[in-house]
Design a protein around this motif. Structure first.
Motif, PDB file in Angstrom:
ATOM      1  N   SER A 191       0.827  -1.203   0.000  1.00  0.00           N
ATOM      2  CA  SER A 191       0.000   0.000   0.000  1.00  0.00           C
ATOM      3  C   SER A 191       0.859   1.250   0.000  1.00  0.00           C
ATOM      4  N   TYR A 192       0.249   2.357  -0.435  1.00  0.00           N
ATOM      5  CA  TYR A 192       0.936   3.639  -0.524  1.00  0.00           C
ATOM      6  C   TYR A 192      -0.112   4.743  -0.525  1.00  0.00           C
ATOM      7  N   VAL A 193       0.332   5.990  -0.355  1.00  0.00           N
ATOM      8  CA  VAL A 193      -0.569   7.142  -0.411  1.00  0.00           C
ATOM      9  C   VAL A 193      -0.414   7.816  -1.761  1.00  0.00           C
ATOM     10  N   ASP A 194      -1.511   7.893  -2.490  1.00  0.00           N
ATOM     11  CA  ASP A 194      -1.546   8.580  -3.780  1.00  0.00           C
ATOM     12  C   ASP A 194      -1.892  10.046  -3.535  1.00  0.00           C
ATOM     13  N   LYS A 195      -0.946  10.944  -3.850  1.00  0.00           N
ATOM     14  CA  LYS A 195      -1.148  12.374  -3.620  1.00  0.00           C
ATOM     15  C   LYS A 195      -1.572  13.120  -4.889  1.00  0.00           C
ATOM     16  N   SER A 196      -1.911  12.383  -5.919  1.00  0.00           N
ATOM     17  CA  SER A 196      -2.288  13.035  -7.170  1.00  0.00           C
ATOM     18  C   SER A 196      -3.729  13.524  -7.158  1.00  0.00           C
ATOM     19  N   SER A 197      -4.478  13.176  -6.112  1.00  0.00           N
ATOM     20  CA  SER A 197      -5.863  13.630  -5.999  1.00  0.00           C
ATOM     21  C   SER A 197      -6.050  14.371  -4.675  1.00  0.00           C
ATOM     22  N   ASN A 198      -7.170  15.033  -4.547  1.00  0.00           N
ATOM     23  CA  ASN A 198      -7.494  15.739  -3.311  1.00  0.00           C
ATOM     24  C   ASN A 198      -8.912  15.345  -2.888  1.00  0.00           C
ATOM     25  N   PRO A 199      -9.092  14.643  -1.756  1.00  0.00           N
ATOM     26  CA  PRO A 199      -8.075  14.299  -0.757  1.00  0.00           C
ATOM     27  C   PRO A 199      -7.153  13.171  -1.239  1.00  0.00           C
ATOM     28  N   TRP A 200      -6.024  13.019  -0.507  1.00  0.00           N
ATOM     29  CA  TRP A 200      -5.123  11.935  -0.799  1.00  0.00           C
ATOM     30  C   TRP A 200      -5.808  10.601  -0.525  1.00  0.00           C
ATOM     31  N   ILE A 201      -5.309   9.564  -1.191  1.00  0.00           N
ATOM     32  CA  ILE A 201      -5.939   8.243  -1.107  1.00  0.00           C
ATOM     33  C   ILE A 201      -4.903   7.185  -0.721  1.00  0.00           C
ATOM     34  N   ILE A 202      -5.261   6.318   0.215  1.00  0.00           N
ATOM     35  CA  ILE A 202      -4.452   5.122   0.452  1.00  0.00           C
ATOM     36  C   ILE A 202      -4.879   4.080  -0.574  1.00  0.00           C
ATOM     37  N   LYS A 203      -3.910   3.602  -1.344  1.00  0.00           N
ATOM     38  CA  LYS A 203      -4.178   2.607  -2.369  1.00  0.00           C
ATOM     39  C   LYS A 203      -3.343   1.359  -2.132  1.00  0.00           C
ATOM     40  N   SER A 204      -3.782   0.257  -2.712  1.00  0.00           N
ATOM     41  CA  SER A 204      -2.975  -0.951  -2.719  1.00  0.00           C
ATOM     42  C   SER A 204      -2.554  -1.239  -4.151  1.00  0.00           C
ATOM     43  N   MET A 205      -1.463  -1.986  -4.299  1.00  0.00           N
ATOM     44  CA  MET A 205      -0.988  -2.345  -5.641  1.00  0.00           C
ATOM     45  C   MET A 205      -0.489  -3.775  -5.646  1.00  0.00           C
ATOM     46  N   ASP A 206      -0.769  -4.473  -6.734  1.00  0.00           N
ATOM     47  CA  ASP A 206      -0.228  -5.806  -6.977  1.00  0.00           C
ATOM     48  C   ASP A 206       1.129  -5.634  -7.644  1.00  0.00           C
ATOM     49  N   PRO A 207       2.229  -6.107  -7.027  1.00  0.00           N
ATOM     50  CA  PRO A 207       3.554  -5.873  -7.604  1.00  0.00           C
ATOM     51  C   PRO A 207       3.794  -6.612  -8.915  1.00  0.00           C
ATOM     52  N   GLU A 208       2.970  -7.606  -9.225  1.00  0.00           N
ATOM     53  CA  GLU A 208       3.134  -8.346 -10.466  1.00  0.00           C
ATOM     54  C   GLU A 208       2.383  -7.674 -11.614  1.00  0.00           C
ATOM     55  N   THR A 209       1.107  -7.373 -11.387  1.00  0.00           N
ATOM     56  CA  THR A 209       0.290  -6.791 -12.456  1.00  0.00           C
ATOM     57  C   THR A 209       0.305  -5.269 -12.456  1.00  0.00           C
ATOM     58  N   LEU A 210       0.731  -4.676 -11.320  1.00  0.00           N
ATOM     59  CA  LEU A 210       0.744  -3.227 -11.104  1.00  0.00           C
ATOM     60  C   LEU A 210      -0.668  -2.629 -11.086  1.00  0.00           C
ATOM     61  N   GLU A 211      -1.655  -3.485 -10.918  1.00  0.00           N
ATOM     62  CA  GLU A 211      -3.045  -3.022 -10.779  1.00  0.00           C
ATOM     63  C   GLU A 211      -3.226  -2.426  -9.387  1.00  0.00           C
ATOM     64  N   SER A 212      -3.858  -1.239  -9.324  1.00  0.00           N
ATOM     65  CA  SER A 212      -4.042  -0.567  -8.041  1.00  0.00           C
ATOM     66  C   SER A 212      -5.518  -0.496  -7.668  1.00  0.00           C
ATOM     67  N   GLN A 213      -5.774  -0.402  -6.376  1.00  0.00           N
ATOM     68  CA  GLN A 213      -7.134  -0.311  -5.857  1.00  0.00           C
ATOM     69  C   GLN A 213      -7.227   0.806  -4.833  1.00  0.00           C
ATOM     70  N   HIS A 214      -8.328   1.528  -4.848  1.00  0.00           N
ATOM     71  CA  HIS A 214      -8.631   2.565  -3.870  1.00  0.00           C
ATOM     72  C   HIS A 214      -9.075   1.877  -2.578  1.00  0.00           C
ATOM     73  N   LEU A 215      -8.402   2.196  -1.456  1.00  0.00           N
ATOM     74  CA  LEU A 215      -8.800   1.636  -0.164  1.00  0.00           C
ATOM     75  C   LEU A 215      -9.633   2.631   0.637  1.00  0.00           C
ATOM     76  N   ILE A 216      -9.038   3.787   0.972  1.00  0.00           N
ATOM     77  CA  ILE A 216      -9.742   4.774   1.805  1.00  0.00           C
ATOM     78  C   ILE A 216      -9.017   6.110   1.673  1.00  0.00           C
ATOM     79  N   ASN A 217      -9.743   7.201   1.721  1.00  0.00           N
ATOM     80  CA  ASN A 217      -9.106   8.515   1.774  1.00  0.00           C
ATOM     81  C   ASN A 217      -8.388   8.678   3.104  1.00  0.00           C
ATOM     82  N   VAL A 218      -7.311   9.437   3.117  1.00  0.00           N
ATOM     83  CA  VAL A 218      -6.575   9.653   4.360  1.00  0.00           C
ATOM     84  C   VAL A 218      -7.387  10.517   5.320  1.00  0.00           C
TER      85      VAL A 218
END
Length: 281
Positions: A191-218
């Protein structure tokens, strides 16, 4: 020009992490059904200046963190059973930040030398070190496999990269991210924080496919969080701590203002989920 820009970025990074008068606090994390509460908070660093970035050792019996020693930042280890602190490094030519247990029971840490050189190193428990990742100016990192880290890499534009520490192969997988990177428990994702949007979003990523998912806003504009072993997220904002359980919203579980804590930054949970460590002013 590239050398000048890199030097400016390193200096900017140093200024960002050189927070004054932060301390490491350890407390019990108690759960009863759907209720969480914190108790028995103690200051385990009790040290002037910058003490930050706590991480539990895999057996849960100690906490490693960056500790100020006469203006030098070294790796320290606090033992929960007897309350003793061991200083692991004595790096006169640089300082260590973000110490993290490695899959091979060592410590990885970002070292910023007095020359401005900033690299990710591996340390054994006697403080002996070797460069772990060459050529990348890494600010923050997390282990996602036995030989791979996901890293916040400084440059003309900061990027998130997946780095193979054996081959030094690195791939850019995102930009405009926060500093808090984590392997998700019982999952192949991180997981990581995506700061490209407002509010920021905690996202998860699959390291193989690089597919990301929105988990929750910070919470507010916070970016420091950690995962509990059972898959919840704990995040600090000001003097308060919040918890997020999947498919829910943030729930406040503590306000530590009565402990003299006004600004929580880093947070870490023990492997058994019963202890919480935070860095705070």
């Amino acid at each position: 020009m590239k050398t000048l820009i890199s030097t400016i970025l390193v200096i900017a990074y140093l200024g960002a992490i050189a927070q004054p008068d932060t301390e490491i606090y350890l407390m019990d994390l108690n759960r009863s059904g759907n209720e969480f509460n914190l108790s028995n908070a103690i200051n385990i660093s009790a040290n002037p200046g910058y003490d930050n970035q706590p991480a539990f050792w895999p057996d849960g019996k100690s906490v490693i963190y960056s500790r100020n020693i006469n203006g030098q930042i070294e790796i320290a280890r606090y033992f929960l059973d007897d309350g003793k602190t061991e200083i692991i490094t004595n790096t006169l030519q640089g300082s260590e930040y973000s110490p993290t247990p490695t899959p091979d029971k060592k410590i990885s840490s970002i070292r910023l030398d007095t020359t401005g050189l900033q690299l990710l190193y591996s340390y054994n428990l006697k403080g002996q070190s070797k460069v772990l990742v060459e050529d990348l100016v890494i600010g923050y990192h997390a282990w996602i496999s036995k030989q791979e880290v996901v890293a916040f890499v400084l440059g003309d534009t900061a990027t998130m990269q997946i780095v193979n520490t054996k081959t030094n192969e690195a791939n850019i997988v995102a930009k405009n991210i926060g500093r808090s990177l984590h392997k998700i428990p019982a999952s192949s994702r991180f997981s990581y924080v995506d700061k490209s949007s407002n509010p920021w979003i905690i996202k998860s990523m699959d390291p193989e496919t690089l597919e990301s998912q929105h988990l929750i806003n910070v919470v507010d504009a916070s970016e420091d969080y950690c995962w509990t072993p059972n898959g919840f997220i704990i995040m600090g904002s000001g003097s308060k701590l919040f918890i997020w359980k999947r498919s829910g919203e943030w729930i406040e579980i503590a306000n530590l203002i009565s402990e003299g804590i006004s600004k929580i930054t880093r947070v870490a949970v023990s492997p058994d989920g019963q202890k919480l460590a935070i860095a705070a002013e």
